[in-house]
Design a protein around this motif. Sequence first.
Motif, PDB file in Angstrom:
ATOM      1  N   LEU A 155       0.775  -1.155  -0.007  1.00 24.92           N
ATOM      2  CA  LEU A 155       0.015   0.143   0.099  1.00 24.92           C
ATOM      3  C   LEU A 155       0.718   1.276   0.227  1.00 24.92           C
ATOM      4  O   LEU A 155       0.570   2.324  -0.773  1.00 24.92           O
ATOM      5  CB  LEU A 155      -1.023  -0.003   1.174  1.00 24.92           C
ATOM      6  CG  LEU A 155      -2.015  -0.905   1.138  1.00 24.92           C
ATOM      7  CD1 LEU A 155      -2.827  -1.005   2.664  1.00 24.92           C
ATOM      8  CD2 LEU A 155      -3.089  -0.830   0.193  1.00 24.92           C
ATOM      9  N   ILE A 156       1.911   1.264   0.882  1.00 27.18           N
ATOM     10  CA  ILE A 156       2.773   2.230   0.945  1.00 27.18           C
ATOM     11  C   ILE A 156       3.532   2.749  -0.416  1.00 27.18           C
ATOM     12  O   ILE A 156       3.532   3.785  -1.136  1.00 27.18           O
ATOM     13  CB  ILE A 156       3.843   2.352   1.878  1.00 27.18           C
ATOM     14  CG1 ILE A 156       3.179   2.277   3.210  1.00 27.18           C
ATOM     15  CG2 ILE A 156       4.959   3.299   1.492  1.00 27.18           C
ATOM     16  CD1 ILE A 156       4.309   1.898   4.374  1.00 27.18           C
ATOM     17  N   ASN A 158       2.413   1.737  -3.573  1.00 29.36           N
ATOM     18  CA  ASN A 158       1.071   2.201  -4.387  1.00 29.36           C
ATOM     19  C   ASN A 158       0.736   3.710  -4.349  1.00 29.36           C
ATOM     20  O   ASN A 158       0.857   4.228  -5.096  1.00 29.36           O
ATOM     21  CB  ASN A 158      -0.129   1.272  -4.391  1.00 29.36           C
ATOM     22  CG  ASN A 158       0.277  -0.184  -4.804  1.00 29.36           C
ATOM     23  OD1 ASN A 158       1.251  -0.467  -5.593  1.00 29.36           O
ATOM     24  ND2 ASN A 158      -0.587  -1.069  -4.438  1.00 29.36           N
ATOM     25  N   GLU A 159       0.697   3.839  -3.087  1.00 25.97           N
ATOM     26  CA  GLU A 159       0.391   5.415  -2.527  1.00 25.97           C
ATOM     27  C   GLU A 159       1.408   6.325  -2.961  1.00 25.97           C
ATOM     28  O   GLU A 159       1.208   7.461  -3.603  1.00 25.97           O
ATOM     29  CB  GLU A 159       0.192   5.295  -1.110  1.00 25.97           C
ATOM     30  CG  GLU A 159      -0.394   6.826  -0.634  1.00 25.97           C
ATOM     31  CD  GLU A 159      -1.830   7.134  -1.366  1.00 25.97           C
ATOM     32  OE1 GLU A 159      -1.928   8.173  -1.589  1.00 25.97           O
ATOM     33  OE2 GLU A 159      -2.452   6.024  -1.436  1.00 25.97           O
ATOM     34  N   THR A 160       2.880   5.968  -3.073  1.00 28.48           N
ATOM     35  CA  THR A 160       3.965   6.723  -3.369  1.00 28.48           C
ATOM     36  C   THR A 160       3.761   6.945  -4.839  1.00 28.48           C
ATOM     37  O   THR A 160       4.211   8.067  -5.351  1.00 28.48           O
ATOM     38  CB  THR A 160       5.186   6.155  -3.049  1.00 28.48           C
ATOM     39  OG1 THR A 160       5.286   6.062  -1.577  1.00 28.48           O
ATOM     40  CG2 THR A 160       6.426   6.994  -3.380  1.00 28.48           C
ATOM     41  N   ARG A 162       1.375   6.767  -6.956  1.00 25.16           N
ATOM     42  CA  ARG A 162      -0.002   7.243  -7.201  1.00 25.16           C
ATOM     43  C   ARG A 162       0.089   8.992  -7.323  1.00 25.16           C
ATOM     44  O   ARG A 162      -0.451   9.625  -8.206  1.00 25.16           O
ATOM     45  CB  ARG A 162      -1.260   7.008  -6.490  1.00 25.16           C
ATOM     46  CG  ARG A 162      -1.702   5.444  -6.734  1.00 25.16           C
ATOM     47  CD  ARG A 162      -3.023   5.258  -5.477  1.00 25.16           C
ATOM     48  NE  ARG A 162      -4.104   6.233  -5.713  1.00 25.16           N
ATOM     49  CZ  ARG A 162      -4.839   6.208  -4.842  1.00 25.16           C
ATOM     50  NH1 ARG A 162      -5.007   5.491  -3.747  1.00 25.16           N
ATOM     51  NH2 ARG A 162      -6.115   7.085  -5.254  1.00 25.16           N
ATOM     52  N   GLU A 163       0.789   9.487  -6.357  1.00 27.19           N
ATOM     53  CA  GLU A 163       0.986  10.785  -5.883  1.00 27.19           C
ATOM     54  C   GLU A 163      -0.556  11.440  -6.153  1.00 27.19           C
ATOM     55  O   GLU A 163      -0.742  12.444  -6.739  1.00 27.19           O
ATOM     56  CB  GLU A 163       1.816  11.442  -7.154  1.00 27.19           C
ATOM     57  CG  GLU A 163       3.131  10.917  -6.964  1.00 27.19           C
ATOM     58  CD  GLU A 163       4.250  11.719  -8.047  1.00 27.19           C
ATOM     59  OE1 GLU A 163       3.647  12.669  -8.735  1.00 27.19           O
ATOM     60  OE2 GLU A 163       5.281  11.567  -7.788  1.00 27.19           O
ATOM     61  N   GLY A 167      -2.387  12.165  -0.344  1.00 28.25           N
ATOM     62  CA  GLY A 167      -1.260  11.039  -0.327  1.00 28.25           C
ATOM     63  C   GLY A 167      -0.430  11.150   0.885  1.00 28.25           C
ATOM     64  O   GLY A 167      -0.086  10.182   1.654  1.00 28.25           O
ATOM     65  N   GLU A 168      -0.218  12.471   1.335  1.00 31.52           N
ATOM     66  CA  GLU A 168       0.691  12.530   2.587  1.00 31.52           C
ATOM     67  C   GLU A 168       0.150  11.925   3.699  1.00 31.52           C
ATOM     68  O   GLU A 168       0.833  11.302   4.418  1.00 31.52           O
ATOM     69  CB  GLU A 168       0.835  14.099   2.751  1.00 31.52           C
ATOM     70  CG  GLU A 168       1.780  14.496   4.084  1.00 31.52           C
ATOM     71  CD  GLU A 168       3.283  14.052   3.820  1.00 31.52           C
ATOM     72  OE1 GLU A 168       3.834  13.727   4.902  1.00 31.52           O
ATOM     73  OE2 GLU A 168       3.700  13.412   2.698  1.00 31.52           O
ATOM     74  N   VAL A 170      -2.193   9.659   4.065  1.00 28.96           N
ATOM     75  CA  VAL A 170      -2.284   8.362   3.640  1.00 28.96           C
ATOM     76  C   VAL A 170      -0.957   7.717   4.145  1.00 28.96           C
ATOM     77  O   VAL A 170      -0.970   6.721   4.922  1.00 28.96           O
ATOM     78  CB  VAL A 170      -3.012   7.955   2.506  1.00 28.96           C
ATOM     79  CG1 VAL A 170      -2.752   6.451   2.052  1.00 28.96           C
ATOM     80  CG2 VAL A 170      -4.190   8.462   2.236  1.00 28.96           C
ATOM     81  N   ARG A 171       0.032   8.175   3.539  1.00 34.71           N
ATOM     82  CA  ARG A 171       1.305   7.751   3.760  1.00 34.71           C
ATOM     83  C   ARG A 171       1.920   7.840   5.399  1.00 34.71           C
ATOM     84  O   ARG A 171       2.339   6.813   5.573  1.00 34.71           O
ATOM     85  CB  ARG A 171       2.420   8.297   2.993  1.00 34.71           C
ATOM     86  CG  ARG A 171       2.113   7.961   1.524  1.00 34.71           C
ATOM     87  CD  ARG A 171       3.344   8.471   0.585  1.00 34.71           C
ATOM     88  NE  ARG A 171       3.203  10.020   0.412  1.00 34.71           N
ATOM     89  CZ  ARG A 171       2.792  10.574  -0.392  1.00 34.71           C
ATOM     90  NH1 ARG A 171       1.890   9.977  -1.347  1.00 34.71           N
ATOM     91  NH2 ARG A 171       3.201  11.764  -0.394  1.00 34.71           N
ATOM     92  N   LEU A 174      -0.232   4.991   7.072  1.00 31.40           N
ATOM     93  CA  LEU A 174       0.403   3.630   6.781  1.00 31.40           C
ATOM     94  C   LEU A 174       1.805   3.342   7.414  1.00 31.40           C
ATOM     95  O   LEU A 174       2.172   2.267   7.952  1.00 31.40           O
ATOM     96  CB  LEU A 174       0.467   3.446   5.267  1.00 31.40           C
ATOM     97  CG  LEU A 174      -0.902   3.289   4.503  1.00 31.40           C
ATOM     98  CD1 LEU A 174      -0.394   3.372   3.058  1.00 31.40           C
ATOM     99  CD2 LEU A 174      -1.381   2.025   4.785  1.00 31.40           C
TER     100      LEU A 174
END
Length: 310
Positions: A155-156, A158-160, A162-163, A167-168, A170-171, A174
Amino acid sequence: MSRSSSIAVDPLSNVLDILGARVARRTRIEAAGAWSLSFPGLDRLKFVALLRGDAWISVPGHQPRRMQAGDVCLIGRTDYVVCSDPTLAPADGRALYDGPERDVARINGDETVGIGGSVTFAGANADFLLDMLPDFSVVPRDASGSSAIGITLSLISNETEREAIGGEIVRSRLADILLVEAIRACASEVRATGMGWLGALLDPRIGRALAALHENVAHPWTVAELAGIAGMSRAAFSAAFSRRIGQPPLSYLRSWRLTVARTALMRDNLRVADVAEMVGYQSQSAFSQAFRRTFGTSPKDDTAGPATIP
C-alpha cells in the motif's frame, strides 16, 4: 437485547498512546551499484523496510543482516549502517537527508528501494519503550505474523507511485501501521523464548498480569495479587516476571506510573496533586520524591517539550 462489554486494555497500545509515539519523519532511499551509509545512535526508534531489491544492515555487536524486499527491521539507540556490501567503508548518511524537504536520497539508480521512519515520543518519554525493546531486530518477509507487513508495504509503494491528493496523510497513517505491525511481528518472533517485554506480552500468564496492571495503573497492586491474576505462585510469578522483563513487578509498575504521570503533567496541564492521585500515590510528597529520584527534577519543574528526531 444487546449487551455491552469492555475491551481489555492492550499494554502495547497503552504504552504507544501514553508515550505519544508517532512516525514523525519518513525517508526513502533509491540506490544501485556500490553504496554504504552510516547513521548515529539516537534516543529514537526507527524502522527500515525494503520495497525492492536487497541491502545489508549492520549494527555494532551483531553480524550484518541481508535484507530483501518485504523485510523490515527495527532499530533502537544503536548506530547502524545500511549498504549494498558490508565490506564497504560507509559515508555519513545524514548529509543526504540534512535539511527540510530532503527526505529522498538517490544513489546511482533504483535497483534497491527502501523506506525508513523515525518515531518520536512525547517529551523525554522514549526511555520506557526503548529500554523494553531490543536495539536491533529483523522481521523477514516470511516470518510468522508478517503477512500484514507485506500488505502495508504494498500500500505504501502504491500510494507513493499514485501521487494522489491526500497522499501525505495516507502515507503517514500507513507508516504508523507499519510500525505497529513490525513490533507485533517481532513479538511473535521472540514468543518462543518468552524473553523481553514483547515476549512477556504474549505469554498467557505474564501477559494477563501486564494487561491488568496497565488497565488500572492507580490500583494498589501487590505481587501476590498480580500473581493470582497470572495463575502462579507469588515466588514463581516474581521470578518469571523479573527474568523476562528485567525488573521486578513493582519496579515496573513504579516506572510506568511515573511515565504516565510525566506525560499527564506535560500534556494535560494538571495539578501535581491530581496527577499523583491519578497514578496511585497516596501523597503528593511521596509522588514528588519518587519523580525526582527517577527523572532528576521535581514534577513542577518537568516541562520537557516534544522530542525531535532527525
